[in-house]
Write a protein that holds these residues in place. Structure first.
Motif: not given
Length: 407
Positions: A125-139
């Motif tokens: 869930n920590a990974q999902a939270l970061i993945a959902s909010q981080t710009p894709r170019k920095h993912s």
């Protein structure tokens, strides 16, 4: 969230906070894992084959339940948010861990490991939270950095657990683990900022017809999920027998628990160094290249571990395994993120956790069974073979990975 909203979101703040939380969680999860089989051996008068078998069951119980409930938690995360899932997971597992320190037989331990699986999902869930909010170019770099949080915690955990087990008792580590998970829950509840918009699901919408209908390349998603299972299956098959293997290499003499903790921690050192760099390289040059090269490197490193006669050589090879882990796990997650719509982020990470849990379960059973039927070295050879098979599956079933790898 669209890209403009992602740029404005506090994704860097959340990344730093969740790095600390996953670091704490990593310590909590890993300080017990190398000694679980030793704990099992203390709960009864078992033969070598019985210890291996029961150790496999103890590991598998958590992962079987996790595989079943993860998609349900993912659906709830789409409705309630990922932050509340972090709080639920941390305090639930803290309760289960505390009770594990009080067990009197192996079946109680297996039952509580199953309860732990019911509340699992903190790191995913920590990974999902970061993945959902981080710009894709920095993912790629962001997820690679986040992985170093749990990995560095897992680096410290076995050493801390080894010291505690050597000078106090293995039971004491369960109570400490419960406290650490509760601390991660408190930090998540008070410091993480999630700007969550519930996913609206129309009755006649495309996404209502099924998860895979939301993806442009569903075959890629399927093979990545299968890859998560196979990588984890190979890795976790080592866990039930690594301390027993070390005990055999040390001829049952010396500080076995401490050495087992250090050996278990070595992959974390190289993982911390390699994961962010490999993630950044994948963002710039293609995650596909990192993934395929990581498989080949893992195969080369796993095969010799089944033939070592020196504890030092085993330690060196385990150190290099951290590099392959730094290439495989974050890159699979990055490819899932880059090839998933925002509406499917929680769902795909929940399914990824389910496949990871299936890999954990089958790996635990496989490792314990092979060690009981043959010997410990067969487990390392089988892991190398499975990862080679996974590489070939990716190579022949998903041309996009192969073609980009050839460039």
């Amino acid at each position: 969230m669209d890209e403009a909203q992602r740029e404005k979101s506090p994704w860097k703040r959340n990344l730093y906070i969740l790095w600390v939380c996953t670091f704490i969680a990593g310590i909590a999860f890993s300080e017990l894992m190398p000694f679980m089989s030793l704990y099992v051996s203390q709960l009864g008068h078992f033969s070598k084959a019985q210890v291996s078998f029961y150790s496999g069951l103890v590991y598998a119980a958590t992962f079987l339940v996790t595989a079943i409930v993860s998609p349900l938690w993912g659906m709830l995360a789409d409705i309630k948010g990922r932050k509340i899932m972090l709080i639920r997971a941390s305090f639930g597992m803290a309760f289960a861990m505390f009770l594990m320190g009080l067990v009197t037989n192996v079946w109680e331990l297996i039952a509580l490991r199953a309860l732990q699986g019911l509340f699992s999902g903190f790191i995913s869930n920590a990974q999902a939270l970061i993945a959902s909010q981080t710009p894709r170019k920095h993912s790629g770099k962001a997820l690679g950095t986040l992985v170093t949080g749990s990995t560095s915690g897992m680096l410290m955990g076995p050493i801390i657990g080894g010291v505690l087990a050597q000078f106090f008792s293995i039971r004491d580590t369960f109570f400490i683990t419960a406290s650490l998970l509760a601390l991660a829950g408190i930090l998540s509840a008070t410091l993480v900022k999630e700007y969550f918009v519930p996913i609206k699901r129309e009755k006649n919408s495309e996404e209502h017809r099924g998860l895979l209908s939301q993806f442009q390349n569903p075959r890629l998603i399927i093979v990545l999920l299968i890859s998560t299972m196979m990588v984890q299956l190979g890795n976790i098959s080592i866990a039930p027998i690594i301390s027993l293997y070390i005990k055999e290499l040390m001829h049952n003499q010396g500080p076995i628990a401490l050495v087992a903790g250090i050996i278990a921690a070595l992959p974390g050192i190289s993982n911390i160094i390699s994961a962010p760099r490999l993630g950044a390289y994948g963002d710039a040059h293609g995650s596909n290249k990192v993934l395929m090269a990581g498989y080949l490197f893992a195969v080369i490193m796993y095969f010799p571990q089944g033939f070592v006669s020196s504890i030092w050589l085993l330690g060196i090879l385990r150190f290099f395994i951290g590099i392959s882990d730094g290439a495989l796990f974050p890159t699979i997650q990055t490819l899932l993120t880059k090839n998933s719509p925002a509406s499917a982020t929680s769902a795909v990470f929940s399914w990824n956790q389910s496949f990871q849990a299936l890999g954990n379960m089958f790996g635990s059973l496989l490792g314990g069974s092979l060690a009981g039927l043959f010997d410990y070295n067969v487990v390392f050879i089988s892991t190398a073979t499975l990862l080679l098979l996974n590489f070939l599956i990716l190579w022949f079933t998903e041309p996009s990975l192969r073609l980009k790898f050839n460039r």
